[in-house]
Design a protein around this motif. Sequence first.
Motif, mmCIF file in Angstrom:
data_model
loop_
_atom_site.group_PDB
_atom_site.id
_atom_site.type_symbol
_atom_site.label_atom_id
_atom_site.label_comp_id
_atom_site.label_asym_id
_atom_site.label_seq_id
_atom_site.Cartn_x
_atom_site.Cartn_y
_atom_site.Cartn_z
ATOM 1 N N MET A 37 1.038 -1.379 -0.094
ATOM 2 C CA MET A 37 0.226 -0.089 -0.083
ATOM 3 C C MET A 37 0.681 1.392 0.064
ATOM 4 O O MET A 37 0.492 2.210 -0.658
ATOM 5 N N LYS A 38 1.862 1.055 0.757
ATOM 6 C CA LYS A 38 2.796 2.323 0.664
ATOM 7 C C LYS A 38 3.723 2.517 -0.663
ATOM 8 O O LYS A 38 3.657 3.801 -0.948
ATOM 9 N N ARG A 39 3.754 1.601 -1.322
ATOM 10 C CA ARG A 39 4.455 1.821 -2.451
ATOM 11 C C ARG A 39 3.377 2.141 -3.651
ATOM 12 O O ARG A 39 3.838 3.010 -4.589
ATOM 13 N N PHE A 40 2.324 2.097 -3.579
ATOM 14 C CA PHE A 40 1.252 2.457 -4.221
ATOM 15 C C PHE A 40 0.988 4.014 -4.060
ATOM 16 O O PHE A 40 0.798 4.730 -4.988
ATOM 17 N N LEU A 41 0.850 4.278 -2.926
ATOM 18 C CA LEU A 41 0.610 6.000 -2.558
ATOM 19 C C LEU A 41 2.116 6.481 -3.026
ATOM 20 O O LEU A 41 1.529 7.676 -3.362
ATOM 21 N N GLN A 42 3.057 6.187 -2.751
ATOM 22 C CA GLN A 42 4.284 6.734 -3.186
ATOM 23 C C GLN A 42 4.207 7.083 -4.772
ATOM 24 O O GLN A 42 4.444 7.973 -5.365
ATOM 25 N N SER A 43 3.785 5.943 -5.471
ATOM 26 C CA SER A 43 3.799 6.024 -7.064
ATOM 27 C C SER A 43 2.749 6.956 -7.380
ATOM 28 O O SER A 43 3.023 7.844 -8.287
ATOM 29 N N TRP A 44 1.456 6.838 -6.669
ATOM 30 C CA TRP A 44 0.367 7.738 -7.043
ATOM 31 C C TRP A 44 0.830 9.282 -6.688
ATOM 32 O O TRP A 44 0.603 10.097 -7.641
ATOM 33 N N LEU A 45 1.706 9.585 -5.769
ATOM 34 C CA LEU A 45 1.942 11.113 -5.367
ATOM 35 C C LEU A 45 3.132 11.344 -6.533
ATOM 36 O O LEU A 45 2.902 12.689 -6.795
ATOM 37 N N ILE A 46 3.850 10.617 -6.841
ATOM 38 C CA ILE A 46 4.917 10.925 -7.954
ATOM 39 C C ILE A 46 4.443 11.000 -9.052
ATOM 40 O O ILE A 46 4.658 12.222 -9.863
ATOM 41 N N ASN A 47 3.254 10.282 -9.685
ATOM 42 C CA ASN A 47 2.651 10.408 -10.848
ATOM 43 C C ASN A 47 1.944 11.982 -10.787
ATOM 44 O O ASN A 47 1.837 12.703 -11.858
ATOM 45 N N THR A 48 1.205 12.104 -9.631
ATOM 46 C CA THR A 48 0.612 13.610 -9.434
ATOM 47 C C THR A 48 1.481 14.775 -9.581
ATOM 48 O O THR A 48 1.267 15.487 -10.091
ATOM 49 N N SER A 65 6.626 11.618 -18.410
ATOM 50 C CA SER A 65 7.365 10.299 -18.380
ATOM 51 C C SER A 65 8.664 10.480 -17.908
ATOM 52 O O SER A 65 9.241 9.694 -17.047
ATOM 53 N N VAL A 66 9.265 11.725 -18.307
ATOM 54 C CA VAL A 66 10.580 11.954 -17.814
ATOM 55 C C VAL A 66 10.573 12.431 -16.292
ATOM 56 O O VAL A 66 11.364 11.359 -15.356
ATOM 57 N N ILE A 67 9.741 13.057 -15.941
ATOM 58 C CA ILE A 67 9.555 13.397 -14.428
ATOM 59 C C ILE A 67 9.255 12.112 -13.658
ATOM 60 O O ILE A 67 9.973 11.937 -12.419
ATOM 61 N N SER A 68 8.201 11.237 -13.935
ATOM 62 C CA SER A 68 7.950 10.191 -13.402
ATOM 63 C C SER A 68 9.179 9.228 -13.218
ATOM 64 O O SER A 68 9.605 8.697 -12.106
ATOM 65 N N LEU A 69 10.150 9.009 -14.330
ATOM 66 C CA LEU A 69 11.480 8.313 -14.398
ATOM 67 C C LEU A 69 12.517 8.708 -13.345
ATOM 68 O O LEU A 69 12.927 7.941 -12.503
ATOM 69 N N ILE A 70 12.539 10.052 -13.245
ATOM 70 C CA ILE A 70 13.495 10.706 -12.573
ATOM 71 C C ILE A 70 13.201 10.484 -10.878
ATOM 72 O O ILE A 70 13.710 10.208 -10.029
ATOM 73 N N LEU A 71 12.023 10.664 -10.692
ATOM 74 C CA LEU A 71 11.499 10.649 -9.196
ATOM 75 C C LEU A 71 11.168 9.093 -8.773
ATOM 76 O O LEU A 71 11.728 8.753 -7.510
ATOM 77 N N ASN A 72 11.161 8.238 -9.788
ATOM 78 C CA ASN A 72 11.067 7.028 -9.262
ATOM 79 C C ASN A 72 12.289 6.378 -9.011
ATOM 80 O O ASN A 72 12.599 5.325 -8.148
ATOM 81 N N THR A 73 13.140 6.795 -9.745
ATOM 82 C CA THR A 73 14.760 6.430 -9.778
ATOM 83 C C THR A 73 15.343 6.874 -8.393
ATOM 84 O O THR A 73 16.047 6.180 -7.679
ATOM 85 N N LEU A 74 14.969 8.360 -7.926
ATOM 86 C CA LEU A 74 15.365 8.875 -6.645
ATOM 87 C C LEU A 74 15.127 8.118 -5.616
ATOM 88 O O LEU A 74 15.421 7.884 -4.517
ATOM 89 N N THR A 75 13.431 7.880 -5.778
ATOM 90 C CA THR A 75 13.117 7.209 -4.590
ATOM 91 C C THR A 75 12.898 5.562 -4.589
ATOM 92 O O THR A 75 12.477 4.980 -3.479
ATOM 93 N N THR A 110 11.012 3.749 -5.997
ATOM 94 C CA THR A 110 9.595 3.180 -6.261
ATOM 95 C C THR A 110 9.557 2.999 -8.107
ATOM 96 O O THR A 110 10.157 3.649 -8.793
ATOM 97 N N GLY A 111 8.760 1.812 -8.194
ATOM 98 C CA GLY A 111 8.331 1.562 -9.539
ATOM 99 C C GLY A 111 9.380 0.637 -10.067
ATOM 100 O O GLY A 111 10.254 0.251 -9.514
#
Length: 117
Positions: free
Chosen positions: A1-12, A102-112, A114-115
């Motif tokens: 659930m935590k991973r889902f919320l992190q991913s959702w926040l990153i996408n937002t 796509s670019v922002i999500s990739l960067i933030l997912n890599t840093l955290t 997540t994903g």
Amino acid sequence: MKRFLQSWLINTLAVLVAVYIVHGIHYQKPLDLFVASLLLGIFNAVLRPALLVLTLPMVIFSLGLFTLVINAALLYLVGWVLKPYFYVDTFWAAFWGATIISVISLILNTLTGTGRS
């Protein structure tokens, strides 16, 4: 659930960045961004694999660049479903918005971490 919320926040956050950079993507309230990013995530999980299979020759021929068109089409579909709360004016606005997301999500997912980046 935590991973889902992190991913959702990153996408937002990625959608928010796209809204401010690309003229042609609009929203009314902050809640609309959360709903749009959730719906975009659902469409990416359900529709995107089917679209990739259906357009596989185009994806291969374009060396994968056609996936940008698929991402833009899904963002445009989200704007169409959520209109007037969240909407995308043109396909080109959807194209550039999806590229930025796509670019922002990739960067933030890599840093955290997540994903699957």
